[in-house]
Motif scaffolding. Structure first.
Motif, PDB file in Angstrom:
ATOM      1  N   THR A 134      26.024  37.319  29.191  1.00 15.94           N
ATOM      2  CA  THR A 134      25.635  37.482  30.588  1.00 15.94           C
ATOM      3  C   THR A 134      26.413  38.655  31.186  1.00 15.94           C
ATOM      4  OG1 THR A 134      27.367  36.035  31.433  1.00 15.94           O
ATOM      5  CG2 THR A 134      25.298  34.984  30.748  1.00 15.94           C
ATOM      6  N   ARG A 183      28.431  38.671  33.687  1.00 13.95           N
ATOM      7  CA  ARG A 183      29.810  38.272  33.961  1.00 13.95           C
ATOM      8  C   ARG A 183      30.627  38.215  32.661  1.00 13.95           C
ATOM      9  NH1 ARG A 183      32.979  36.129  37.893  1.00 13.95           N
ATOM     10  NH2 ARG A 183      31.959  37.803  39.019  1.00 13.95           N
ATOM     11  N   GLU A 184      29.997  37.697  31.572  1.00 13.43           N
ATOM     12  CA  GLU A 184      30.697  37.643  30.295  1.00 13.43           C
ATOM     13  C   GLU A 184      30.996  39.040  29.775  1.00 13.43           C
ATOM     14  OE1 GLU A 184      29.139  33.443  28.317  1.00 13.43           O
ATOM     15  OE2 GLU A 184      27.910  35.257  28.123  1.00 13.43           O
ATOM     16  N   GLU A 227      31.546  41.674  31.611  1.00  9.99           N
ATOM     17  CA  GLU A 227      32.670  42.172  32.417  1.00  9.99           C
ATOM     18  C   GLU A 227      33.978  41.559  31.927  1.00  9.99           C
ATOM     19  OE1 GLU A 227      33.772  42.758  37.158  1.00  9.99           O
ATOM     20  OE2 GLU A 227      32.292  41.247  36.546  1.00  9.99           O
ATOM     21  N   LEU A 228      33.948  40.266  31.636  1.00  9.22           N
ATOM     22  CA  LEU A 228      35.140  39.581  31.156  1.00  9.22           C
ATOM     23  C   LEU A 228      35.573  40.129  29.797  1.00  9.22           C
ATOM     24  CD1 LEU A 228      37.075  37.295  31.917  1.00  9.22           C
ATOM     25  CD2 LEU A 228      35.545  35.699  30.755  1.00  9.22           C
ATOM     26  N   LEU A 242      38.910  40.219  39.113  1.00 12.35           N
ATOM     27  CA  LEU A 242      37.627  39.592  39.408  1.00 12.35           C
ATOM     28  C   LEU A 242      37.628  38.810  40.713  1.00 12.35           C
ATOM     29  CD1 LEU A 242      36.666  38.236  35.844  1.00 12.35           C
ATOM     30  CD2 LEU A 242      35.906  40.349  36.958  1.00 12.35           C
ATOM     31  N   LEU A 254      39.000  35.810  41.141  1.00  5.68           N
ATOM     32  CA  LEU A 254      38.728  34.418  40.782  1.00  5.68           C
ATOM     33  C   LEU A 254      40.032  33.649  40.633  1.00  5.68           C
ATOM     34  CD1 LEU A 254      36.009  34.959  38.008  1.00  5.68           C
ATOM     35  CD2 LEU A 254      35.622  34.289  40.391  1.00  5.68           C
ATOM     36  N   THR A 269      39.615  29.058  36.980  1.00  5.96           N
ATOM     37  CA  THR A 269      38.243  29.514  36.716  1.00  5.96           C
ATOM     38  C   THR A 269      38.225  30.503  35.563  1.00  5.96           C
ATOM     39  OG1 THR A 269      37.652  29.208  39.040  1.00  5.96           O
ATOM     40  CG2 THR A 269      36.227  30.626  37.728  1.00  5.96           C
ATOM     41  N   ALA A 273      36.442  30.116  31.889  1.00  3.76           N
ATOM     42  CA  ALA A 273      35.501  31.135  31.415  1.00  3.76           C
ATOM     43  C   ALA A 273      35.942  31.712  30.071  1.00  3.76           C
ATOM     44  CB  ALA A 273      35.368  32.246  32.456  1.00  3.76           C
TER      45      ALA A 273
END
Length: 358
Positions: free
Chosen positions: A299, A301-302, A304-305, A322, A324, A328, A332
């Motif tokens: 995804t 977000r994944e 980016e992570l 992020l 966050l 969280t 993740a």
């Protein structure tokens, strides 16, 4: 923690209990070392007795060199308690879900043997994020009751069920030898005696008959196209319980599945025959393979992570970047590590960079 099995030390296991929604207990055990492989409960198990069985102890010792083997007794068998839940696919999948949750592992490989192939397939299709590999041995896509059986075939099935009801729980009963001769025709006398005794120990005659009726009613054809993990299907060439053609049918229904026949007449490979060593080698090598992960499977977000992980940032730095909460980010990252098939930050950094992130 279980000790590592070897030729000179006693084989040990870690025995625990989980509970179904009904409150019934499910006994599960772990032994060996390596990637986690959960053996879905099949007919005639007793996880505590396995350590003394001439049939199952060699499995634990040999597979334990390749994998951390996790196995359990289905409800009403071995050390697991019974309940009033009708036996069938949903009950079997619930048991598998409960055991995998109890292990605390994010991802596992699955081994489904004979009638346990169906719940293993269904679980892999329903929980793709939890399954790294799927191994099926002597399995089938749907049972006798979904194959338009002839009147003669139905009569034969009912005759077998009646034999179970009348003679299953008796010591040294001819009924037990009848099943043993069909399942492992090339067994040694010691192995044959062990399976006879396993039948008596595993469950009552009433439960055994109920399991037989449930197995012929299984049908996982709707779930087979949804299996996305790497799959290996193995089947004994001369299997007299489930014909090898049904194994080919099973493999053909799963996209990309590998199929291999084993040179044996036994429904399950036995120590002392070449098929046993080949089975262990094939399973160990297959489960150890790292599943391919493409960049497009993540995804936004994944992705980016992954970029931040590849740069070597720690949790606090990722949280600040992020915006966050630390917990969280931890959650993740745990999910991301499972997807990558890695354990810990160093492996994750290397894997993310291999995939071109950062």
């Amino acid at each position: 923690m279980p000790t590592r099995p070897n030729a000179t030390s006693a084989l040990r296991q870690d025995l625990r209990f989980a509970h179904l929604q009904s409150g019934a207990r499910i006994a599960w055990a772990t032994s060996g070392q390596g990637p986690a492989l959960v053996r879905a409960a099949h007919w005639m198990t007793h996880v505590e007795h396995d350590l003394n069985s001439p049939i199952w102890r060699p499995w634990l010792e040999r597979l334990g060199r390749e994998v951390r083997l996790i196995r359990y007794d289905e409800r009403g068998c071995g050390l697991s308690g019974p309940d009033d839940q009708p036996l069938g696919l949903e009950a079997a999948v619930e048991e598998l879900e409960v055991v995998i949750e109890a292990t605390g592992l994010a991802r596992v490989a699955l081994l489904g043997m004979s009638g346990a192939a169906a719940p293993a397939v269904a679980y892999a299709a329903r929980h793709p994020e939890r399954v790294t590999h799927l191994v099926l041995l002597g399995g089938y896509t749907h049972g006798l009751m979904h194959r338009q059986p002839s009147a003669k075939a139905l009569q034969w099935h009912e005759a077998i069920v009646k034999l179970v009801e009348l003679g299953w729980g008796q010591r040294d009963a001819a009924v037990q030898q009848f099943f043993t001769a069909q399942m492992i025709p090339d067994a040694t006398p010691a192995q044959a005696r062990a399976l006879n005794e396993q039948q008596r120990l595993s469950c009552t005659a009433e439960r055994a008959a109920a399991i037989l009726r449930a197995r012929v009613a299984l049908d996982v054809r709707e779930w087979l196209p949804l299996v996305g993990c790497p799959t290996l299907v193995l089947h004994a060439q001369g299997d007299g319980i489930v014909s090898v053609e049904l194994g080919r049918e099973l493999a053909a229904a799963i996209t990309g599945a590998r199929f291999e026949t084993l040179a044996s007449r036994n429904h399950l490979p036995l120590a002392g025959e070449p098929a046993f060593e080949r089975f262990c080698e094939a399973v160990g090598g297959f489960v150890a393979e790292r599943p391919a992960v493409a960049q497009g499977s993540f995804t936004p977000r994944e992705r980016e992570l992954l970029g931040l992980v590849a740069q070597g940032l720690d949790n606090l730095q990722i949280s600040a970047h992020l915006g966050l909460a630390d917990q969280t980010v931890r959650n993740a990252l745990s999910k991301l590590y499972a997807t990558l098939g890695v354990e810990g930050r160093p492996q994750a950094v290397a894997r993310a960079r291999d995939l071109g992130f950062g």
